[in-house]
Scaffold this motif. Structure first.
Motif, PDB file in Angstrom:
ATOM      1  N   GLU A  23     -13.318  21.188 -16.017  1.00  0.00           N
ATOM      2  CA  GLU A  23     -13.642  22.445 -16.697  1.00  0.00           C
ATOM      3  C   GLU A  23     -13.025  23.635 -15.970  1.00  0.00           C
ATOM      4  OE1 GLU A  23     -17.580  25.050 -17.147  1.00  0.00           O
ATOM      5  OE2 GLU A  23     -17.707  23.137 -18.223  1.00  0.00           O
ATOM      6  N   LYS A  24     -13.008  23.577 -14.645  1.00  0.00           N
ATOM      7  CA  LYS A  24     -12.433  24.678 -13.866  1.00  0.00           C
ATOM      8  C   LYS A  24     -10.949  24.848 -14.173  1.00  0.00           C
ATOM      9  CE  LYS A  24     -11.695  26.260  -9.103  1.00  0.00           C
ATOM     10  NZ  LYS A  24     -11.896  25.941  -7.668  1.00  0.00           N
ATOM     11  N   SER A  25     -10.195  23.727 -14.172  1.00  0.00           N
ATOM     12  CA  SER A  25      -8.761  23.802 -14.472  1.00  0.00           C
ATOM     13  C   SER A  25      -8.518  24.265 -15.905  1.00  0.00           C
ATOM     14  CB  SER A  25      -8.104  22.440 -14.256  1.00  0.00           C
ATOM     15  OG  SER A  25      -8.178  22.051 -12.900  1.00  0.00           O
ATOM     16  N   ALA A  26      -9.359  23.778 -16.827  1.00  0.00           N
ATOM     17  CA  ALA A  26      -9.223  24.178 -18.226  1.00  0.00           C
ATOM     18  C   ALA A  26      -9.451  25.677 -18.390  1.00  0.00           C
ATOM     19  CB  ALA A  26     -10.208  23.396 -19.084  1.00  0.00           C
ATOM     20  N   LEU A  27     -10.479  26.188 -17.731  1.00  0.00           N
ATOM     21  CA  LEU A  27     -10.763  27.631 -17.801  1.00  0.00           C
ATOM     22  C   LEU A  27      -9.617  28.453 -17.238  1.00  0.00           C
ATOM     23  CD1 LEU A  27     -14.545  27.828 -16.834  1.00  0.00           C
ATOM     24  CD2 LEU A  27     -13.516  28.777 -18.905  1.00  0.00           C
ATOM     25  N   GLN A  28      -9.047  28.003 -16.135  1.00  0.00           N
ATOM     26  CA  GLN A  28      -7.940  28.731 -15.518  1.00  0.00           C
ATOM     27  C   GLN A  28      -6.753  28.822 -16.471  1.00  0.00           C
ATOM     28  OE1 GLN A  28      -7.330  26.503 -11.893  1.00  0.00           O
ATOM     29  NE2 GLN A  28      -8.664  27.835 -10.684  1.00  0.00           N
ATOM     30  N   ALA A  29      -6.403  27.695 -17.101  1.00  0.00           N
ATOM     31  CA  ALA A  29      -5.257  27.683 -18.008  1.00  0.00           C
ATOM     32  C   ALA A  29      -5.520  28.522 -19.253  1.00  0.00           C
ATOM     33  CB  ALA A  29      -4.926  26.241 -18.409  1.00  0.00           C
ATOM     34  N   LEU A  30      -6.728  28.432 -19.799  1.00  0.00           N
ATOM     35  CA  LEU A  30      -7.055  29.180 -21.013  1.00  0.00           C
ATOM     36  C   LEU A  30      -7.133  30.680 -20.744  1.00  0.00           C
ATOM     37  CD1 LEU A  30      -9.633  26.660 -22.461  1.00  0.00           C
ATOM     38  CD2 LEU A  30      -7.594  27.447 -23.667  1.00  0.00           C
ATOM     39  N   LYS A  31      -7.728  31.052 -19.612  1.00  0.00           N
ATOM     40  CA  LYS A  31      -7.816  32.481 -19.279  1.00  0.00           C
ATOM     41  C   LYS A  31      -6.434  33.070 -19.010  1.00  0.00           C
ATOM     42  CE  LYS A  31     -12.546  32.632 -17.467  1.00  0.00           C
ATOM     43  NZ  LYS A  31     -13.392  32.845 -16.266  1.00  0.00           N
ATOM     44  N   ALA A  32      -5.558  32.263 -18.377  1.00  0.00           N
ATOM     45  CA  ALA A  32      -4.212  32.739 -18.055  1.00  0.00           C
ATOM     46  C   ALA A  32      -3.382  33.007 -19.304  1.00  0.00           C
ATOM     47  CB  ALA A  32      -3.494  31.724 -17.167  1.00  0.00           C
ATOM     48  N   THR A  33      -3.760  32.388 -20.411  1.00  0.00           N
ATOM     49  CA  THR A  33      -2.999  32.543 -21.659  1.00  0.00           C
ATOM     50  C   THR A  33      -3.816  33.270 -22.726  1.00  0.00           C
ATOM     51  OG1 THR A  33      -3.719  30.340 -22.365  1.00  0.00           O
ATOM     52  CG2 THR A  33      -1.602  30.495 -21.225  1.00  0.00           C
ATOM     53  N   ASP A  34      -4.838  33.973 -22.286  1.00  0.00           N
ATOM     54  CA  ASP A  34      -5.683  34.753 -23.196  1.00  0.00           C
ATOM     55  C   ASP A  34      -6.257  33.867 -24.307  1.00  0.00           C
ATOM     56  OD1 ASP A  34      -6.971  37.084 -24.000  1.00  0.00           O
ATOM     57  OD2 ASP A  34      -5.340  37.687 -25.332  1.00  0.00           O
ATOM     58  N   TRP A  35      -6.625  32.644 -23.914  1.00  0.00           N
ATOM     59  CA  TRP A  35      -7.296  31.686 -24.797  1.00  0.00           C
ATOM     60  C   TRP A  35      -6.428  31.195 -25.953  1.00  0.00           C
ATOM     61  CZ3 TRP A  35     -11.786  29.370 -23.411  1.00  0.00           C
ATOM     62  CH2 TRP A  35     -12.461  29.953 -22.307  1.00  0.00           C
ATOM     63  N   HIS A  36      -5.098  31.206 -25.730  1.00  0.00           N
ATOM     64  CA  HIS A  36      -4.197  30.589 -26.701  1.00  0.00           C
ATOM     65  C   HIS A  36      -4.025  29.124 -26.301  1.00  0.00           C
ATOM     66  CE1 HIS A  36      -3.077  34.858 -27.429  1.00  0.00           C
ATOM     67  NE2 HIS A  36      -3.015  34.405 -28.674  1.00  0.00           N
ATOM     68  N   LEU A  37      -4.534  28.231 -27.137  1.00  0.00           N
ATOM     69  CA  LEU A  37      -4.655  26.829 -26.753  1.00  0.00           C
ATOM     70  C   LEU A  37      -3.302  26.189 -26.455  1.00  0.00           C
ATOM     71  CD1 LEU A  37      -6.903  24.771 -26.328  1.00  0.00           C
ATOM     72  CD2 LEU A  37      -6.679  24.091 -28.713  1.00  0.00           C
ATOM     73  N   GLU A  38      -2.312  26.373 -27.353  1.00  0.00           N
ATOM     74  CA  GLU A  38      -1.011  25.729 -27.155  1.00  0.00           C
ATOM     75  C   GLU A  38      -0.322  26.252 -25.902  1.00  0.00           C
ATOM     76  OE1 GLU A  38       1.152  26.210 -30.755  1.00  0.00           O
ATOM     77  OE2 GLU A  38      -0.356  25.172 -31.961  1.00  0.00           O
ATOM     78  N   ALA A  39      -0.425  27.561 -25.662  1.00  0.00           N
ATOM     79  CA  ALA A  39       0.175  28.128 -24.447  1.00  0.00           C
ATOM     80  C   ALA A  39      -0.533  27.600 -23.206  1.00  0.00           C
ATOM     81  CB  ALA A  39       0.107  29.653 -24.493  1.00  0.00           C
ATOM     82  N   ALA A  40      -1.843  27.390 -23.309  1.00  0.00           N
ATOM     83  CA  ALA A  40      -2.602  26.859 -22.173  1.00  0.00           C
ATOM     84  C   ALA A  40      -2.169  25.428 -21.847  1.00  0.00           C
ATOM     85  CB  ALA A  40      -4.098  26.899 -22.475  1.00  0.00           C
ATOM     86  N   PHE A  41      -1.876  24.625 -22.883  1.00  0.00           N
ATOM     87  CA  PHE A  41      -1.342  23.274 -22.646  1.00  0.00           C
ATOM     88  C   PHE A  41      -0.057  23.363 -21.823  1.00  0.00           C
ATOM     89  CE2 PHE A  41      -3.410  21.721 -26.805  1.00  0.00           C
ATOM     90  CZ  PHE A  41      -4.475  21.159 -26.127  1.00  0.00           C
ATOM     91  N   ASP A  42       0.840  24.290 -22.229  1.00  0.00           N
ATOM     92  CA  ASP A  42       2.115  24.418 -21.527  1.00  0.00           C
ATOM     93  C   ASP A  42       1.902  24.785 -20.066  1.00  0.00           C
ATOM     94  OD1 ASP A  42       3.552  23.816 -23.783  1.00  0.00           O
ATOM     95  OD2 ASP A  42       3.892  25.896 -24.363  1.00  0.00           O
TER      96      ASP A  42
END
Length: 250
Positions: A23-42
């Motif tokens: 969950e911590k890693s997921a939050l970091q990626a999602l917050k870094a991309t302003d909650w854009h899911l596809e960008a967070a995957f990248d």
């Protein structure tokens, strides 16, 4: 517990389900991309990070042996068909092309042991169930312009016959119809009709690559088409074909 609205909680859960991230890693990626899911995957897949229990080599070898051919150390057409059945996708589904791209497969309808295991390790999966969970992510990659470009150019070498420099026309047309169904180009049907009507020859790597650039750079009514541009002769002939057929006005 992080206070998230329902939409963001759903995105967080989806991210964790698909990537296997904490969950911590997921939050970091999602917050870094302003909650854009596809960008967070990248973001997540572009950074090195530990993969807990995600790519056990022994399990990968067992998985490979499940699908490999009885008489050669390769996964061939029958094995790939069985893998697709287990993934609940059709072999003609474009996601199989994306999977082959991840495996850097040299030829359609076959995987070497190294391609199969290295590709699944890179995806961070070691079971059919985990690979099935990755399918939405792989489909989303087709929406990324750079990844689509890379997958498109990979498809030429992947789809052509071994030892051939060009791609058989029927195969090229099938691949264009598959790829441009994902990234709409209004002229694709006219392009395929033109090739069957006027060309009827194999497709070179240069024509394959330049067509994608043409579809991106020239609008469907050809208002910004430059007759003096450095397009392959076949694309210039296609433009004349569109004028002759009154598909667009000259």
């Amino acid at each position: 517990m992080h206070k998230l609205n329902r939409n963001n909680r759903d995105k967080l859960q989806q991210f964790v389900d698909i990537t296997g991230a904490s969950e911590k890693s997921a939050l970091q990626a999602l917050k870094a991309t302003d909650w854009h899911l596809e960008a967070a995957f990248d973001v997540f897949y572009s950074q090195p990070h530990p993969r807990t229990n995600s790519s056990d080599v022994r399990r990968l070898e067992e998985l490979y042996n499940r699908y490999k051919d009885q008489y050669s150390d390769m996964i061939l057409a029958e094995g790939i068909s069985n893998l697709c059945n287990d993934l609940e996708v059709e072999p003609q589904d474009i996601v199989t092309l994306v999977l082959s791209w991840h495996m850097n497969a040299g030829t359609a309808c076959e995987f070497s042991k190294q391609e199969f295991i290295t590709g699944l390790q890179a995806l961070g999966v070691d079971s059919v169930a985990k690979l099935r969970e990755k399918l939405p992510f792989m489909r989303s990659e087709l929406k990324d312009e750079q990844k689509f470009h890379d997958i498109y150019n990979f498809a030429f070498g992947w789809a052509k016959e071994k030892g051939q420099k060009s791609l058989a026309l029927d195969t090229a047309i099938g691949m264009w119809q598959l790829l441009f169904a994902e990234r709409e180009w209004p002229l694709v049907t006219h392009w395929c009709d033109f090739l069957q009507d006027r060309h009827n020859k194999a497709i070179s790597k240069d024509t394959w690559a330049q067509l994608l650039e043409f579809s991106r750079m020239v609008d469907p009514v050809l208002s910004n088409y430059d007759a003096e541009g450095a397009w392959p002769y076949l694309i210039d002939e296609f433009v004349e074909y569109l004028y002759d057929k009154n598909v667009v006005e000259k």
